[in-house]
Scaffold this motif. Structure first.
Motif, short mmCIF file in Angstrom:
data_model
loop_
_atom_site.label_atom_id
_atom_site.label_comp_id
_atom_site.label_asym_id
_atom_site.label_seq_id
_atom_site.Cartn_x
_atom_site.Cartn_y
_atom_site.Cartn_z
N VAL A 1 0.85 -1.18 0.00
CA VAL A 1 0.00 0.00 0.00
C VAL A 1 0.89 1.23 0.00
N GLN A 2 0.62 2.11 -0.92
CA GLN A 2 1.35 3.37 -1.00
C GLN A 2 0.34 4.48 -1.13
N ARG A 3 0.35 5.37 -0.19
CA ARG A 3 -0.58 6.50 -0.23
C ARG A 3 -0.09 7.54 -1.24
N CYS A 4 -0.98 8.39 -1.64
CA CYS A 4 -0.67 9.42 -2.62
C CYS A 4 0.10 10.56 -1.96
N ILE A 5 1.29 10.83 -2.46
CA ILE A 5 2.13 11.90 -1.92
C ILE A 5 1.45 13.25 -2.09
N VAL A 6 0.83 13.48 -3.24
CA VAL A 6 0.18 14.76 -3.50
C VAL A 6 -0.94 15.03 -2.50
N HIS A 7 -1.76 14.02 -2.23
CA HIS A 7 -2.85 14.20 -1.27
C HIS A 7 -2.30 14.40 0.15
N GLN A 8 -1.22 13.74 0.48
CA GLN A 8 -0.60 13.92 1.78
C GLN A 8 -0.09 15.36 1.93
N ILE A 9 0.51 15.88 0.89
CA ILE A 9 1.02 17.26 0.92
C ILE A 9 -0.14 18.24 1.08
N ARG A 10 -1.21 18.02 0.32
CA ARG A 10 -2.38 18.92 0.42
C ARG A 10 -2.95 18.92 1.83
N GLN B 1 3.02 3.64 5.20
CA GLN B 1 2.48 3.55 3.85
C GLN B 1 3.22 4.47 2.88
N LEU B 2 3.54 5.67 3.32
CA LEU B 2 4.22 6.63 2.44
C LEU B 2 5.62 6.17 2.07
N SER B 3 6.28 5.51 2.99
CA SER B 3 7.66 5.11 2.74
C SER B 3 7.77 3.98 1.72
N ALA B 4 6.68 3.30 1.41
CA ALA B 4 6.71 2.26 0.37
C ALA B 4 7.15 2.85 -0.97
N TYR B 5 6.91 4.12 -1.15
CA TYR B 5 7.27 4.86 -2.35
C TYR B 5 8.78 4.81 -2.60
N ILE C 1 4.39 7.18 -9.93
CA ILE C 1 3.42 6.71 -8.93
C ILE C 1 3.23 7.65 -7.74
N TYR C 2 3.79 8.85 -7.77
CA TYR C 2 3.69 9.72 -6.61
C TYR C 2 2.27 10.23 -6.38
N GLN D 1 11.14 14.22 -1.71
CA GLN D 1 12.02 14.20 -2.88
C GLN D 1 13.38 13.58 -2.58
N ALA D 2 13.54 13.03 -1.41
CA ALA D 2 14.82 12.42 -1.04
C ALA D 2 15.12 11.22 -1.94
N PRO D 3 16.38 11.02 -2.28
CA PRO D 3 16.73 9.90 -3.16
C PRO D 3 16.62 8.52 -2.49
N THR D 4 16.76 8.46 -1.18
CA THR D 4 16.69 7.18 -0.48
C THR D 4 15.76 7.27 0.72
N LEU D 5 15.35 6.13 1.21
CA LEU D 5 14.49 6.07 2.39
C LEU D 5 15.19 6.65 3.61
N GLU D 6 16.46 6.37 3.77
CA GLU D 6 17.21 6.88 4.92
C GLU D 6 17.26 8.40 4.92
N GLN D 7 17.51 8.98 3.75
CA GLN D 7 17.55 10.44 3.65
C GLN D 7 16.17 11.04 3.88
N ALA D 8 15.14 10.35 3.44
CA ALA D 8 13.77 10.83 3.66
C ALA D 8 13.45 10.82 5.16
N GLU D 9 13.87 9.77 5.85
CA GLU D 9 13.61 9.70 7.30
C GLU D 9 14.39 10.79 8.04
N GLU D 10 15.61 11.07 7.59
CA GLU D 10 16.38 12.17 8.19
C GLU D 10 15.68 13.51 7.91
N GLY D 11 15.17 13.68 6.71
CA GLY D 11 14.43 14.89 6.38
C GLY D 11 13.16 15.03 7.21
#
Length: 155
Positions: free
Chosen positions: A1-10, A68-72, A83-84, A33-43
């Protein structure tokens, strides 16, 4: 399951003051927009550190939906660009609802399936555009979904 990034931002920006929105969005880009999951978690940690006390609902929404978002992030950049958002799927479903909403009853399930099939043929006729870097996307789809893609399906 991957939620919609656009809807999450809104949803997230609903709680952010207009005067802070630019700075908040710049920090939020470091997450989605992080290139990796680790960088996204740091962000996400940086976002929470900077904005968590001022906009707790916005940050909490990302934290609560993170599994769910991190599945992206398990996909490469080319696929992530595709798929974002779920807007394409929602648009397709809206067009199918438009066809079926005027009819209150169908004589059989087959009648409904035939109507949906014909509507799908009309809808997909308009899908002529081709995404940039389609050859890269196609090769990634074949790698990640090898068991679900038949040769010739995506030509």
């Amino acid at each position: 399951v991957q939620r919609c990034i656009v809807h999450q931002i809104r949803y997230t920006t609903k709680f952010v003051s207009y005067k802070d929105i630019k700075a908040f969005m710049n920090d939020l880009k470091g997450v989605y927009q992080a290139p990796t999951l680790e960088q996204a978690e740091e962000g996400l940690d940086r976002l929470e550190e900077k904005w968590g006390s001022k906009y707790p609902s916005s940050v909490a929404s990302w934290r609560n939906n993170w599994p769910q978002l991190s599945a992206y992030f398990k996909y490469p950049y080319e696929l992530r660009r595709m798929i974002y958002t779920t807007n394409q799927i929602e648009n397709y479903n809206r067009q199918l609802r438009k066809v079926t909403k005027t009819r209150t009853i169908f004589p059989s399930d087959d009648a409904l399936f035939k109507l949906l099939y014909l509507a799908t043929m009309d809808i997909t006729e308009k899908w002529t555009g081709r995404d940039r870097d389609w050859s890269k996307i196609l090769s990634q789809l074949c790698i990640y979904f090898e068991e679900r893609i038949e040769p010739g399906d995506l030509e």
